[in-house]
Design an enzyme around this catalytic site. Structure first.
Site, PDB file in Angstrom:
ATOM      1  N   HIS A  21       0.732  -1.270   0.247  1.00  0.00           N
ATOM      2  CA  HIS A  21      -0.222   0.142  -0.016  1.00  0.00           C
ATOM      3  C   HIS A  21       0.922   1.176   0.093  1.00  0.00           C
ATOM      4  CE1 HIS A  21      -3.588   2.457   1.424  1.00  0.00           C
ATOM      5  NE2 HIS A  21      -2.522   3.233   1.755  1.00  0.00           N
ATOM      6  N   GLU A  22       1.939   1.143   1.066  1.00  0.00           N
ATOM      7  CA  GLU A  22       2.808   2.380   1.144  1.00  0.00           C
ATOM      8  C   GLU A  22       3.798   2.657  -0.195  1.00  0.00           C
ATOM      9  OE1 GLU A  22       2.414   4.960   2.934  1.00  0.00           O
ATOM     10  OE2 GLU A  22       1.001   3.921   3.980  1.00  0.00           O
ATOM     11  N   HIS A  25       1.820   4.501  -3.196  1.00  0.00           N
ATOM     12  CA  HIS A  25       1.892   5.735  -2.982  1.00  0.00           C
ATOM     13  C   HIS A  25       3.308   6.415  -3.700  1.00  0.00           C
ATOM     14  CE1 HIS A  25      -1.730   6.002  -0.997  1.00  0.00           C
ATOM     15  NE2 HIS A  25      -1.313   5.640   0.251  1.00  0.00           N
TER      16      HIS A  25
END
Length: 227
Positions: A21-22, A25
């Site tokens: 997820h990170e 980004h």
């Protein structure tokens, strides 16, 4: 097998979900011209680089011990919107990258559960029963991986800073409204966790878990075919 084995497996599935997820980004921000995450080593898949003491360790453990759905967050990937050609669009794309990654991971793992289920009696009612076979444990891990990715997706879509949903808001705000938004943005995490702790006492139920009940679990049943 002890229930602890199930809980440890669930906690282990949380790590790759939050790391990917990170990283997503940072990767999208990098593709938009921002080298900040790359320069700080945050495009790495090494979980240690993304650990937030509260969001990645304490919060998931507290939920884990209480038997509640495990969710949390990693240390936010640093971005510099000054590199974006279009601030609002860049923030939106960067913000949606994490939830989109979680949705993709949930879909893939959910479809794998659908594929593997006919190979054995691995489901009873609305629960996955590992039956203590290697295939059973794989199916259980995939099922929970789909679940935790959906939880992370919908949790992060809440439009309160620093959650990802707040990065979508600027595209809908005027310049004046955006300035006011930035003035209160720093207090977002306090507002969120204040509401998380106080609203259940005021309302008599947990809004966050009700939110998951109407978002996460219908989609989980759709993806996995279990329920």
């Amino acid at each position: 097998m002890s229930e602890w084995m199930f809980r440890i497996l669930e906690l282990a599935m949380f790590i790759p979900a939050i790391v990917l997820h990170e990283v997503s980004h940072g990767y999208v921000s990098y593709r938009l011209g921002d080298p900040t995450a790359k320069m700080k080593g945050r495009l790495s898949l090494n979980p240690v680089k993304h650990v937030d003491p509260f969001g990645t360790v304490l919060l998931p453990l507290l939920l884990w011990f209480s038997g509640a759905p495990v969710f949390g967050y990693a240390k936010p990937v640093p971005i510099n919107p000054g590199y974006y050609k279009d601030y609002r669009k860049g923030m939106m794309l960067t913000g949606l990258a994490g939830p989109t990654t979680n949705l993709t991971l949930a879909l893939v793992s959910g479809l794998l559960v659908r594929f593997l289920l006919p190979m054995g009696d691995l489901a009873t009612g609305s629960q996955v029963d590992p039956t203590f076979t290697p295939l059973g444990w794989v199916v259980y891990a995939l099922y929970f991986f789909a679940q935790i990715n959906l939880v992370l997706m919908f949790f992060n879509l809440i439009p309160i800073p620093p959650l990802d949903g707040s990065r979508v808001l600027p595209i809908f705000l005027s310049d004046r409204a955006l300035m006011k938004y930035h003035q209160v943005e720093r207090y977002g995490i306090l507002i969120f966790f204040g509401a998380l702790l106080l609203l259940p006492r005021i309302l008599g139920f947990s809004p966050i878990f009700e939110y998951f009940n109407i978002t996460v679990y219908p989609i989980l049943r759709l993806f996995t075919g279990i329920g």
